[in-house]
Each structure stands twice: as C-alpha cells, then as structure tokens.
Design an enzyme around this catalytic site. Sequence first.
Site, short mmCIF file in Angstrom:
data_model
loop_
_atom_site.label_atom_id
_atom_site.label_comp_id
_atom_site.label_asym_id
_atom_site.label_seq_id
_atom_site.Cartn_x
_atom_site.Cartn_y
_atom_site.Cartn_z
N HIS A 75 0.85 -1.20 0.00
CA HIS A 75 0.00 0.00 0.00
C HIS A 75 0.88 1.24 0.00
O HIS A 75 1.83 1.34 0.76
CB HIS A 75 -0.91 0.01 1.24
CG HIS A 75 -2.09 -0.91 1.10
ND1 HIS A 75 -3.24 -0.75 1.83
CD2 HIS A 75 -2.29 -2.00 0.32
CE1 HIS A 75 -4.11 -1.69 1.49
NE2 HIS A 75 -3.55 -2.48 0.58
N TYR A 204 -9.59 5.30 7.26
CA TYR A 204 -9.82 5.60 8.68
C TYR A 204 -10.93 6.65 8.72
O TYR A 204 -10.78 7.74 8.19
CB TYR A 204 -8.55 6.16 9.32
CG TYR A 204 -7.45 5.14 9.53
CD1 TYR A 204 -6.60 4.77 8.47
CD2 TYR A 204 -7.24 4.54 10.77
CE1 TYR A 204 -5.59 3.82 8.65
CE2 TYR A 204 -6.23 3.60 10.96
CZ TYR A 204 -5.41 3.25 9.89
OH TYR A 204 -4.42 2.31 10.09
N PRO A 296 -4.98 0.20 18.50
CA PRO A 296 -4.65 -0.26 17.14
C PRO A 296 -4.76 0.82 16.07
O PRO A 296 -4.41 0.60 14.93
CB PRO A 296 -5.66 -1.38 16.89
CG PRO A 296 -6.78 -1.10 17.83
CD PRO A 296 -6.20 -0.41 19.00
N LYS A 300 0.47 -0.07 15.13
CA LYS A 300 1.84 -0.17 15.66
C LYS A 300 2.10 -1.40 16.52
O LYS A 300 3.25 -1.72 16.80
CB LYS A 300 2.17 1.09 16.49
CG LYS A 300 2.29 2.36 15.64
CD LYS A 300 3.37 2.23 14.60
CE LYS A 300 3.31 3.32 13.54
NZ LYS A 300 4.00 2.93 12.32
N TYR A 392 3.36 6.71 10.21
CA TYR A 392 2.58 5.53 9.83
C TYR A 392 3.46 4.47 9.18
O TYR A 392 3.35 3.27 9.48
CB TYR A 392 1.45 5.94 8.87
CG TYR A 392 0.38 4.87 8.70
CD1 TYR A 392 0.48 3.92 7.69
CD2 TYR A 392 -0.69 4.79 9.58
CE1 TYR A 392 -0.47 2.93 7.54
CE2 TYR A 392 -1.65 3.79 9.44
CZ TYR A 392 -1.54 2.87 8.42
OH TYR A 392 -2.48 1.87 8.29
C1 PHB Z 1 -6.17 -4.48 10.43
O1 PHB Z 1 -6.18 -4.69 9.20
O2 PHB Z 1 -6.49 -5.36 11.29
C2 PHB Z 1 -5.75 -3.12 10.92
C3 PHB Z 1 -5.22 -2.22 10.01
C4 PHB Z 1 -4.84 -0.94 10.46
C5 PHB Z 1 -5.02 -0.61 11.80
C6 PHB Z 1 -5.56 -1.53 12.71
C7 PHB Z 1 -5.93 -2.79 12.27
O3 PHB Z 1 -4.66 0.64 12.23
#
Ligand code: PHB
Length: 416
Positions: A75, A204, A296, A300, A392
């Site tokens: 990505h 997000y 989450p 990280k 990130y």
């Molecule tokens: C996930 O794909 O489980 C995932 C991806 C990004 C995040 C948290 C979980 O910030």
Amino acid sequence: MKTLQTKVAIIGSGPSGLLLGQLLHKQGIDNIIIERSSAQHVQDRIRAGILEQGFVELLQQAGCEQRLEQEGLVHHGIYISVEGKKTHVNLTKLTDGKVVTCYGQTEVTRDLMQARQASAQTSFYSAPVNQIHNSPQSKARVCFEMDGEPYQIECDFIAGCDGYHGVSRPSIPQDIRTEYERIYPFGWLGLLADTPPVCDELIYCKHSRGFALASQRSETRSRYYLQVANSEKVEEWSDERFWQELKLRLPAEEAAKLQTGPSIEKSIAPLRSFVCEPMQHNNLFLVGDAAHIVPPTGAKGLNLAASDVAALYQVLSAYYAGQPRQVVEQYSDVCLRRVWNAERFSWWMTSMLHHFGEEHEDKRSFVEKMADSELEFYLHSESGMKLIAEQYVGLPYEQIKSVESEVKPHAVQVNS
Ligand code: PHB
Ligand code: APR
C-alpha cells in the site's frame, strides 16, 4: 524434574517469540520456545495486518518472506475520512518511497511457525511457564509444566515474549518497574468476511456516530472495525447490524458499493496505551506486548514487537560474537525511545479520530473541537500530512552501539 539447557529461553510463541527464535537460529544462537497454548490456538488468532518496511526486512532476514512477497498487498497510501469527506495521505510520496504491506498477523504467525518446524528447533506447546529465576549471580531458569510433568530450562537469557497477560513482566520486582497506562472509554468491534475490500487502500473514518476502519487481508477478504462503547457485547451485534452501522460511517461512495456477507470472525477488543519501564532486568528482556500496548489506530502493535525483536537480536548477536556482556544493557533504552514515539502517535491518531462524547451525542466538547481543528490542520498542510506519513510507515530502527572489550588485545574473550 527434567532440566534442559539453552542460550536463550523464549517465553511465548506469538509474533515476538517466533520472529526472535528464527533470527537467533539463523545466527546459530540456540533457543527454546515455551508456549502455554496449543500450536493450533496460537495459529487461529485473528489480529492486525499492517507491516512496516522494517518488519518485512526482518522477515526476509529470517528467511520467511516467500508467501509475504507473493500474497502481501503493498500500500502506498491511506485515506482519512472526516464525516464522509476523504483525504488521501500519499505515504510513498511523503516519505520518499516508503510503503506498508497489508498481510495478516495470522499469516505471519503461520509462516514463522512453519519455518521453526522446518528448522527442528525445540518448542514446547501447551506448556505454561509458572516460574522465572532471574538473579545476576546465577544462570537464569524458566520452569514450566507439560502433560503434568515439571521441567526447567537453564539459560543465559530469558526473552519475555509472553504478551500483556504473561508471567515475565510481573517477575520484575515492583520497586524496579514503573508502569504507565491509559484506558480508552471505547473498544473496537472487528469483523472479518470473505468479501472484496470496499477500497484498494485503508480508510480511517472519523464520524459523529463513532470511528470506523475499512481494512483488508487480500483481494477477497475484508477486515472492518467499528468503535463501540465498552459496555457493548458482541452477541448484541448481528452481521446485519454491523453492516448497517458501517455504511453510516463510511464515505457515501464506499457505503454505496460495500459488499456484505457472513462474518468469519467477530469480536470486541478494548483499547489501552501501556508501557512498562525498564524493559529488561538482570537476564530477562521484555519484548512486544509483554512490555507495551498501543491502541490499534496507528497499526503499531505488531510493528513495535518487531522493532523490539530487532534490538534484542542485535545485542544478543553482539554478545555471542564476543562483545562484553555490557552490550546487552542498551536494549531497554533503545526500545523505549521507539516505543514512546509509537505510543504518542497511536494515542494521537486515536484522539483525533474517535468520538469521545456520549454515544450518538452530537454536541461536541471543547476538547473534541480542538481535536477536530487539529486534524483539519494536519490534513490541509503538506507538512502535517508528512508527519502522519512518516509515523505511519515507521521510523528507521535504531542501531545498537558496539562495546569494545576491555580485555588486552592478546587475550581472546569468547562467551561460551
Ligand atoms: C487491520 O487490518 O487489522 C488493521 C489495520 C490498520 C489498523 C488496525 C488494524 O490501524
Ligand atoms: N507461559 C508460556 N506462554 C505464555 C505465558 C506463559 N505463562 N503467558 C502468555 N504466553 C503466550 C501466549 O499464549 C501468547 O501465545 O505468549 C504469547 C504472547 O503473544 P502475543 O500476545 O501475541 O504477544 P507478542 O508476541 O508480543 O505479539 C504482539 O500480537 O496480540 C498481538 O496486538 C498484538 O500485534 C501485537 C502482537
């Protein structure tokens, strides 16, 4: 009691323990993994799925990159949606070429377990560790039970890769440990489904109804999350209710094309920030979730476990290559500099993107208006988005410092 010997006893067969075991093995450093759950239980866990480039490089070093390179989704950016208005954060452009890879922790665990089985290293499953002996004057010892029989492992070092609920952290005397914690007033309800992801990159979503995240595991398997109150029970969330709520929080374009389907897995995880200092005591090192937890939102958790493993692997390799024992003393400070930076980023992302007021209450508090304004500022400035992108994709791993031996040049000091 049966006694075994090794150089490094690794408590826990999660990503931290498995990755450390494989890297040490590649360096010829003997190690034993002791895991309280069955191998199948470890294998079946559903967890996060974003790997920083540093983690990918460690898996390559461990010789476990084949499937990742075939199936991992590279990505180059993420979307941040605020009340349905998407802003693209071009990670690659803003970090001079860095990327993240979408590849489930379940798959990382499977690859590392297969590599360990192929290397015929010693691992004990369904073998809970019940005692740790960790004094500076004698060999370290790890005691566990398997099939009702007591065992002990004598070793030079113990890697506490046993997660937040493990035995390693509590074995450090309380007057030496300092713990920092923040519990968030909400959790994440996660759903896994064999449906095509709604977008080619992660979204997000900040929304007055609550946060949502659209993620993925492959081109045919999606992972979604909804912010829910801590009082919520997963039994109260049918698939239908989940999909309906997700559509309300996604941007209109994605809500319109969302493909729903039966959930493979659905669960609620609480959110907390947690750090234990120091991350080492005598011959014990705390690694990954045993030492720290992040919400989450910044992706990280798994990546911090990897950077701890990188530091521990470096100091142990230096020690067994003949450097004085002092070389391992830098582990905790090296890890904590990166841990606190990731804690701050994860706390910031959580604070910017979640709804802190009463559920579905539209009236915003002053603090929430500040968060709205701060996020707007970051998303409308190149430097603001660059700061998000740099964090990130993950900062570079810190290299450990060599320690010169004090022994006279004519004498060769070899650590047995
Ligand atoms: C996930 O794909 O489980 C995932 C991806 C990004 C995040 C948290 C979980 O910030
Ligand atoms: N004896 C042996 N094993 C133990 C003990 C014990 N007393 N206590 C815990 N364990 C095992 C657990 O069963 C688990 O398999 O230690 C392992 C710890 O694994 P994780 O909790 O996954 O921690 P870590 O390897 O640091 O990985 C961190 O996993 O949970 C996610 O979000 C987290 O992505 C992050 C990653």
